[in-house]
Design a protein around this motif. Structure first.
Motif, PDB file in Angstrom:
ATOM      1  N   HIS A  61       3.841  27.449   1.095  1.00 13.95           N
ATOM      2  CA  HIS A  61       4.521  26.219   1.493  1.00 13.95           C
ATOM      3  C   HIS A  61       5.122  26.347   2.888  1.00 13.95           C
ATOM      4  O   HIS A  61       5.056  25.416   3.691  1.00 13.95           O
ATOM      5  N   TYR A  62       5.702  27.498   3.168  1.00 18.41           N
ATOM      6  CA  TYR A  62       6.324  27.728   4.473  1.00 18.41           C
ATOM      7  C   TYR A  62       5.283  27.660   5.596  1.00 18.41           C
ATOM      8  O   TYR A  62       5.505  27.021   6.618  1.00 18.41           O
ATOM      9  N   TYR A  64       2.532  26.092   5.707  1.00 14.75           N
ATOM     10  CA  TYR A  64       2.010  24.738   5.903  1.00 14.75           C
ATOM     11  C   TYR A  64       3.094  23.755   6.362  1.00 14.75           C
ATOM     12  O   TYR A  64       2.909  23.021   7.329  1.00 14.75           O
ATOM     13  N   LEU A  65       4.235  23.747   5.652  1.00 21.61           N
ATOM     14  CA  LEU A  65       5.254  22.725   5.898  1.00 21.61           C
ATOM     15  C   LEU A  65       6.181  23.042   7.066  1.00 21.61           C
ATOM     16  O   LEU A  65       6.614  22.129   7.771  1.00 21.61           O
ATOM     17  N   VAL A  66       6.514  24.312   7.259  1.00 26.12           N
ATOM     18  CA  VAL A  66       7.468  24.682   8.304  1.00 26.12           C
ATOM     19  C   VAL A  66       6.746  25.155   9.567  1.00 26.12           C
ATOM     20  O   VAL A  66       7.052  24.699  10.675  1.00 26.12           O
ATOM     21  N   SER A  67       5.793  26.060   9.407  1.00 26.89           N
ATOM     22  CA  SER A  67       5.072  26.586  10.575  1.00 26.89           C
ATOM     23  C   SER A  67       3.952  25.654  11.034  1.00 26.89           C
ATOM     24  O   SER A  67       3.383  25.851  12.101  1.00 26.89           O
ATOM     25  N   HIS A  68       3.615  24.664  10.231  1.00 28.18           N
ATOM     26  CA  HIS A  68       2.578  23.675  10.550  1.00 28.18           C
ATOM     27  C   HIS A  68       1.234  24.321  10.881  1.00 28.18           C
ATOM     28  O   HIS A  68       0.512  23.856  11.746  1.00 28.18           O
ATOM     29  N   LEU A  69       0.927  25.393  10.156  1.00 27.45           N
ATOM     30  CA  LEU A  69      -0.371  26.035  10.332  1.00 27.45           C
ATOM     31  C   LEU A  69      -1.417  25.301   9.495  1.00 27.45           C
ATOM     32  O   LEU A  69      -1.116  24.822   8.400  1.00 27.45           O
ATOM     33  N   PRO A  70      -2.629  25.216   9.994  1.00 28.70           N
ATOM     34  CA  PRO A  70      -3.678  24.521   9.226  1.00 28.70           C
ATOM     35  C   PRO A  70      -4.184  25.420   8.098  1.00 28.70           C
ATOM     36  O   PRO A  70      -5.209  26.078   8.208  1.00 28.70           O
TER      37      PRO A  70
END
Length: 179
Positions: A61-62, A64-70
């Motif tokens: 989740h981190y 994807y949601l925080v680091s905005h990695l694909p």
């Protein structure tokens, strides 16, 4: 979902702490039951499995949601489920009497890991209910399971002097539905 948990679904330090504490509490309850019954994986093992699964879920989740990695935020959780199969397999043994021991412990470890994934993703309601159901099954279904009667298996070795005798025997077995 229950609104009481709504403020705990974001990812911040206090929510991560809450998730880790909830994971430790849920898995400790399951682990205590296993330890009391002197099973191969007990209190500490269940806590470690659940904390690890919670961390894996939070990490997905981190990223994807925080680091905005694909990335696919469920990918780490899928790997946890696979890995738990290997851990659980280590608790399963076949005794000298050809009985299988450790299946419930293996299933409990797997369920504890999935509970950790649910907590890590913020699905507290499912994790708490799953913990209650796992404990119920492990504590109260033991007696019921032992009362279920089953037909024991046996092995018969028969030597035949002719193929015709074997054919008659196989026909006899088939006609009577013997397995």
């Amino acid at each position: 979902m229950l609104p009481v948990f709504d403020g705990l679904r974001d990812i911040n330090f206090l929510n991560v702490l809450f998730r880790m504490l909830l994971a430790a509490a849920c898995s400790a309850l399951i682990g205590i039951e296993r330890s009391i019954k002197n099973r191969p994986a007990g209190f500490r093992t269940h806590i470690l499995v659940c904390i690890g699964a919670t961390t894996a879920s939070l990490t997905g989740h981190y990223l994807y949601l925080v680091s905005h990695l694909p990335t696919d935020m469920t990918r780490l959780g899928a790997q946890v489920i696979t890995g738990l199969g290997f851990i659980g397999a280590g608790t399963i043994v076949v005794t000298r009497k050809q009985t299988v021991k450790g299946l419930t412990t293996a299933a409990g470890l797997w369920a504890t890991g999935v509970i950790g994934l649910a907590i890590g993703s913020g699905f507290y309601e499912g994790a708490i209910l799953a913990t209650a159901f796992v404990l119920f099954a492990e504590c109260f279904f033991t007696d019921i399971g032992q009362k279920i009667r089953f037909t024991p298996e046996f092995r018969a070795v028969i030597n035949y002097e002719s193929k015709q005798a074997l054919d008659h025997t196989l026909r006899f077995i088939k006609d009577r539905g013997i397995a």
